[in-house]
Motif scaffolding. Sequence first.
Motif, PDB file in Angstrom:
ATOM      1  N   MET A  66       0.746  -1.326  -0.112  1.00 50.17           N
ATOM      2  CA  MET A  66       0.056  -0.076  -0.197  1.00 50.17           C
ATOM      3  C   MET A  66       0.933   1.143  -0.031  1.00 50.17           C
ATOM      4  SD  MET A  66      -3.035  -1.047   2.418  1.00 50.17           S
ATOM      5  CE  MET A  66      -4.042  -2.521   2.325  1.00 50.17           C
ATOM      6  N   ASP A  71      -3.497   4.545   4.229  1.00 47.94           N
ATOM      7  CA  ASP A  71      -4.152   3.706   3.477  1.00 47.94           C
ATOM      8  C   ASP A  71      -4.058   2.441   4.249  1.00 47.94           C
ATOM      9  OD1 ASP A  71      -4.743   5.873   1.612  1.00 47.94           O
ATOM     10  OD2 ASP A  71      -3.343   5.046   0.244  1.00 47.94           O
ATOM     11  N   ARG A  72      -2.660   2.195   4.826  1.00 48.28           N
ATOM     12  CA  ARG A  72      -2.470   0.808   5.329  1.00 48.28           C
ATOM     13  C   ARG A  72      -3.204   0.888   6.719  1.00 48.28           C
ATOM     14  NH1 ARG A  72       4.162   1.023   5.316  1.00 48.28           N
ATOM     15  NH2 ARG A  72       4.367   1.389   3.088  1.00 48.28           N
ATOM     16  N   SER A  75      -7.181   0.418   6.055  1.00 51.38           N
ATOM     17  CA  SER A  75      -7.315  -0.644   5.652  1.00 51.38           C
ATOM     18  C   SER A  75      -7.479  -1.869   6.517  1.00 51.38           C
ATOM     19  CB  SER A  75      -6.133  -1.288   4.479  1.00 51.38           C
ATOM     20  OG  SER A  75      -6.525  -2.721   3.907  1.00 51.38           O
ATOM     21  N   ASN A  78     -10.704  -1.285   8.414  1.00 48.88           N
ATOM     22  CA  ASN A  78     -11.831  -1.714   7.535  1.00 48.88           C
ATOM     23  C   ASN A  78     -11.862  -3.311   7.807  1.00 48.88           C
ATOM     24  OD1 ASN A  78     -12.559   0.767   6.938  1.00 48.88           O
ATOM     25  ND2 ASN A  78     -11.599   0.680   5.021  1.00 48.88           N
TER      26      ASN A  78
END
Length: 108
Positions: A66, A71-72, A75, A78
């Motif tokens: 990523m 973003d990591r 993610s 999530n």
Amino acid sequence: MENPFTQHPHSMNETYVGHAITAGGFGLSMMVAGFACVVHAIFPFLFKKTASNMLIKQMHCFIERMPVLEDRVLSISNLMDEKRGVSSSARMPLSTSMMQMQYESSTD
């Protein structure tokens, strides 16, 4: 209209071929880990940590691909929310949750 074959690879800063090689490698690795699990189920003295070690290594590689740290973190958050059955929209904004984590670690 975007090309469905290149839309996702480009979002990962990869070419179609590069993404195919990476995704194929992940898939083959998971198949090997799955085979190790099946053998381990029958012969518990074999492949005691093979599948779990492979899974951890693959997850590490996946996260490292990523492009941005946020973003990591997002993610992983999530994925954890999905496991708990929590809506991602109910979660605090990323910057707020990161500040809370920093505060909690500084008070320990």
